[in-house]
Design a protein around this motif. Structure first.
Motif, PDB file in Angstrom:
ATOM      1  N   ASP A  68      -1.205   6.789   7.419  1.00 22.16           N
ATOM      2  CA  ASP A  68      -1.132   7.373   8.762  1.00 22.16           C
ATOM      3  C   ASP A  68      -0.609   6.307   9.718  1.00 22.16           C
ATOM      4  OD1 ASP A  68      -2.515   9.823  10.375  1.00 22.16           O
ATOM      5  OD2 ASP A  68      -2.651   7.980  11.548  1.00 22.16           O
ATOM      6  N   ASP A  69       0.031   6.773  10.804  1.00 26.08           N
ATOM      7  CA  ASP A  69       0.540   5.815  11.805  1.00 26.08           C
ATOM      8  C   ASP A  69      -0.573   4.920  12.351  1.00 26.08           C
ATOM      9  OD1 ASP A  69       3.049   6.761  11.489  1.00 26.08           O
ATOM     10  OD2 ASP A  69       3.002   8.101  13.243  1.00 26.08           O
ATOM     11  N   LYS A  70      -1.777   5.506  12.491  1.00 28.10           N
ATOM     12  CA  LYS A  70      -2.880   4.711  13.064  1.00 28.10           C
ATOM     13  C   LYS A  70      -3.291   3.589  12.114  1.00 28.10           C
ATOM     14  CE  LYS A  70      -4.640   8.597  15.708  1.00 28.10           C
ATOM     15  NZ  LYS A  70      -5.446   9.805  15.549  1.00 28.10           N
ATOM     16  N   ILE A  71      -3.129   3.836  10.807  1.00 28.33           N
ATOM     17  CA  ILE A  71      -3.461   2.785   9.821  1.00 28.33           C
ATOM     18  C   ILE A  71      -2.400   1.680   9.893  1.00 28.33           C
ATOM     19  CG2 ILE A  71      -3.796   2.275   7.351  1.00 28.33           C
ATOM     20  CD1 ILE A  71      -4.803   5.153   7.033  1.00 28.33           C
ATOM     21  N   ILE A  72      -1.151   2.098  10.053  1.00 23.83           N
ATOM     22  CA  ILE A  72      -0.074   1.100  10.170  1.00 23.83           C
ATOM     23  C   ILE A  72      -0.319   0.228  11.407  1.00 23.83           C
ATOM     24  CG2 ILE A  72       2.425   0.782  10.503  1.00 23.83           C
ATOM     25  CD1 ILE A  72       2.828   3.510   9.127  1.00 23.83           C
ATOM     26  N   ALA A  73      -0.674   0.877  12.526  1.00 21.90           N
ATOM     27  CA  ALA A  73      -0.920   0.122  13.767  1.00 21.90           C
ATOM     28  C   ALA A  73      -2.064  -0.871  13.564  1.00 21.90           C
ATOM     29  CB  ALA A  73      -1.233   1.083  14.907  1.00 21.90           C
ATOM     30  N   LYS A  74      -3.130  -0.429  12.885  1.00 19.36           N
ATOM     31  CA  LYS A  74      -4.284  -1.310  12.660  1.00 19.36           C
ATOM     32  C   LYS A  74      -3.883  -2.486  11.762  1.00 19.36           C
ATOM     33  CE  LYS A  74      -8.879  -1.626  13.095  1.00 19.36           C
ATOM     34  NZ  LYS A  74      -9.750  -1.046  14.092  1.00 19.36           N
ATOM     35  N   ALA A  75      -3.084  -2.182  10.732  1.00 23.23           N
ATOM     36  CA  ALA A  75      -2.644  -3.242   9.807  1.00 23.23           C
ATOM     37  C   ALA A  75      -1.824  -4.284  10.574  1.00 23.23           C
ATOM     38  CB  ALA A  75      -1.822  -2.636   8.674  1.00 23.23           C
ATOM     39  N   LYS A  79      -2.939  -8.033  11.047  1.00 19.51           N
ATOM     40  CA  LYS A  79      -2.029  -8.806  10.193  1.00 19.51           C
ATOM     41  C   LYS A  79      -2.469  -8.775   8.726  1.00 19.51           C
ATOM     42  CE  LYS A  79      -0.180 -11.739  13.836  1.00 19.51           C
ATOM     43  NZ  LYS A  79      -0.367 -10.647  14.763  1.00 19.51           N
ATOM     44  N   ILE A  80      -2.872  -7.571   8.297  1.00 19.53           N
ATOM     45  CA  ILE A  80      -3.153  -7.350   6.871  1.00 19.53           C
ATOM     46  C   ILE A  80      -2.373  -6.113   6.437  1.00 19.53           C
ATOM     47  CG2 ILE A  80      -5.426  -8.478   6.810  1.00 19.53           C
ATOM     48  CD1 ILE A  80      -6.736  -5.754   7.183  1.00 19.53           C
ATOM     49  N   SER A  81      -2.425  -5.795   5.144  1.00 13.07           N
ATOM     50  CA  SER A  81      -1.621  -4.652   4.685  1.00 13.07           C
ATOM     51  C   SER A  81      -2.334  -3.326   4.977  1.00 13.07           C
ATOM     52  CB  SER A  81      -1.362  -4.774   3.183  1.00 13.07           C
ATOM     53  OG  SER A  81      -2.581  -4.551   2.495  1.00 13.07           O
ATOM     54  N   GLU A  82      -1.555  -2.243   4.955  1.00 19.99           N
ATOM     55  CA  GLU A  82      -2.143  -0.914   5.137  1.00 19.99           C
ATOM     56  C   GLU A  82      -3.199  -0.652   4.063  1.00 19.99           C
ATOM     57  OE1 GLU A  82       0.833   2.413   5.663  1.00 19.99           O
ATOM     58  OE2 GLU A  82       2.117   0.659   5.502  1.00 19.99           O
ATOM     59  N   THR A  83      -2.870  -1.086   2.826  1.00 17.74           N
ATOM     60  CA  THR A  83      -3.814  -0.850   1.723  1.00 17.74           C
ATOM     61  C   THR A  83      -5.135  -1.559   2.008  1.00 17.74           C
ATOM     62  OG1 THR A  83      -1.927  -0.813   0.273  1.00 17.74           O
ATOM     63  CG2 THR A  83      -4.069  -1.036  -0.794  1.00 17.74           C
ATOM     64  N   GLN A  84      -5.039  -2.782   2.552  1.00 11.07           N
ATOM     65  CA  GLN A  84      -6.289  -3.510   2.843  1.00 11.07           C
ATOM     66  C   GLN A  84      -7.096  -2.799   3.927  1.00 11.07           C
ATOM     67  OE1 GLN A  84      -4.190  -7.229   3.476  1.00 11.07           O
ATOM     68  NE2 GLN A  84      -5.417  -8.229   1.893  1.00 11.07           N
TER      69      GLN A  84
END
Ligand SMILES: Nc1ncnc2c1ncn2[C@@H]1O[C@H](COP(=O)(O)OP(=O)(O)OP(=O)(O)O)[C@@H](O)[C@H]1O
Ligand SMILES: [Zn+2]
Length: 443
Positions: A68-75, A79-84
């Motif tokens: 989700d875009d919100k996960i990308i923004a949080k990553a 400064k960590i990956s979306e998966t993390q």
């Protein structure tokens, strides 16, 4: 069993299956869950526990939106990956479920693991000519159906004029919604149309179709999801299969703070884990169940306090009974009821009737209060019948987690010594032991 069904303007829909398929839209894992998010989860949990109590087998599915875009923004922020990011919040979510004493659904599926299923589902809609590709995106064609708006009770014209739909030259109609979005930003998957990601509305419906291979009986979510999310889920399934996605759409009312919906994006949240740390999971459950699931809840200190007091009252009752049993001041006698009247009240069947009437948990709470009064009367008469077991059973079906105190031999010894000192009026000794017993949470 009757449940209020949003598909038929909240009319009660009767329901007498011996198996039930349930779906609840799960979290987007970019943050921890808040009290509002807990409401559909507790609703689902109480429903599952009650079905199992009355002998109905449940198959319960939940998704996790882990792209989700919100996960990308949080990553990007962290400064960590979306998966993390997703992994962290999935773990936190599972921990919250367990701390909330929520029975784990039969299956929880992160949607990133089902991309083939989602792409197949979109292909099916394109083949049926209800969806179209446009410059790498895929949209559902609202004009291909007459049924859009039936769940939320809106007409298409109303939807167009009422919503500020951004002008998108790729769409045929302003209200067409994306099933697939072309993007290179963040995680993306290769498809016939483009490298991109699925739309949220397609994730849930594709998962349901694949997991159950049929419609579900009950679809759960907060009222804010009715439109557009659930409307869009429903219309896709209807177009793909000519069947309703769910027989019953169960929508919970909002939890708000100062009359504003509690929401991650508004930032006015009280996180489940913080609430549990401060007050315990029983208080949260009580707070949610004292209001009918469809009604709004305004979270106030008063409401939290009332719930705390109610939970303390139940714990205090169990402590009192354990102590009296330890001192042989009450006996449990299931064969000879203390008072015929107690049996005539038939609490368990009252409980079932109330739950079957659209999960009337506020009335069940009143019933519990009545049971507590009756149990106290039995304690005064020094004889407990099976009412206590019935109360414990009802609390378990509602998902409360109370420990009924059981004491080991040394503690029993201390209790009896303390009681001996009290009875012989040796108050100095009695007070010393009282302190010890308070520390042990016996008194
Ligand atoms: N304040 C609330 N009261 C009751 N249910 C809620 C509330 N907020 C969200 N829900 C429900 O919780 C589930 C998860 O919702 P979601 O992740 O969209 O929460 P959110 O806090 O509104 O997040 P966002 O602000 O990012 O949309 C949904 O079923 C949704 O309807
Ligand atoms: Zn959904």
């Amino acid at each position: 069993m009757k449940l209020s069904n949003s598909l038929h303007e909240n009319n009660l829909t009767s329901f007498d299956n011996d198996r039930v398929k349930i779906y609840c839209c799960g979290p987007t894992v970019y943050d921890n869950i808040h009290i509002g998010n807990a409401r559909p989860l507790v609703l689902g949990d109480v429903l599952v526990r009650f079905f199992e109590f009355i002998g109905i087998k449940v198959d319960y599915l939940q998704n996790i939106t882990d792209i989700d875009d919100k996960i990308i923004a949080k990553a990007n922020d962290l400064k960590i990956s979306e998966t993390q990011v997703a992994e962290k919040y999935i773990n936190d979510y599972l921990e919250d479920l367990s701390n909330l004493n929520i029975k784990k659904p039969n299956k929880i599926i992160p949607i990133s693991t089902k991309m083939d299923v989602i792409i197949d589902f979109i292909n099916k809609l394109i083949t049926k000519e209800v969806a179209y590709e446009s410059k790498g995106d895929v949209y559902f064609d609202i004009n291909s159906t007459n049924s859009y708006g039936e769940l939320s009770n809106k007409r298409i014209e109303e939807l167009i004029s009422g919503s500020r739909v951004e002008v998108n030259p790729n769409k045929r109609n302003a209200s067409d919604f994306a099933l697939w979005k072309k993007t290179k930003n963040g995680k993306n998957w290769v498809s016939n149309w483009s490298s991109g990601r699925p739309g949220w509305h397609t994730e849930c419906v594709a998962l349901i179709d694949n997991y159950f291979q049929s419609q579900v009986d009950i679809h759960i979510g907060g009222i804010d999801l009715k439109f557009p999310h659930h409307e869009n889920e429903r219309i896709q399934y209807l177009a793909a299969t000519k069947k309703e996605l769910s027989k019953i759409w169960l929508h919970n009312g909002h939890v708000s703070f100062n009359s504003q919906k509690m929401s991650k994006s508004l930032g006015n949240t009280l996180m489940v884990k913080d609430f549990i740390k401060d007050h315990g999971a029983n208080v949260l459950r009580y707070l949610l169940l004292t209001t009918n699931y469809r009604q709004p809840i305004n979270l106030t200190d008063d409401l939290i306090n009332q719930s705390r007091i109610a939970i303390q009252k139940i714990s205090a009752l169990f402590k009192k009974i354990s102590l009296k049993i330890a001192l042989n001041e009450v006996t449990k006698n299931n064969d000879r009821p203390v008072d015929e009247d107690f049996n005539l009240k038939n609490y368990i069947s009252q409980f079932k009737d109330l739950m079957q009437d659209d999960l009337n948990t506020p009335r069940v709470i009143t019933l519990i209060e009545q049971m507590i009064k009756d149990i106290n009367k039995q304690i005064d008469q020094k004889k407990l019948n099976n009412l206590l077991d019935e109360l414990l059973e009802i609390l378990v079906v509602l998902g409360f987690n109370f420990e009924f105190p059981k004491y080991d031999q040394p503690t029993l010894q201390l209790i009896r010594e303390w009681d001996g000192y009290v009875k012989s009026k040796n108050f100095t000794k009695a007070d010393e032991l009282r302190e010890v017993l308070i520390k042990k949470d016996v008194l």
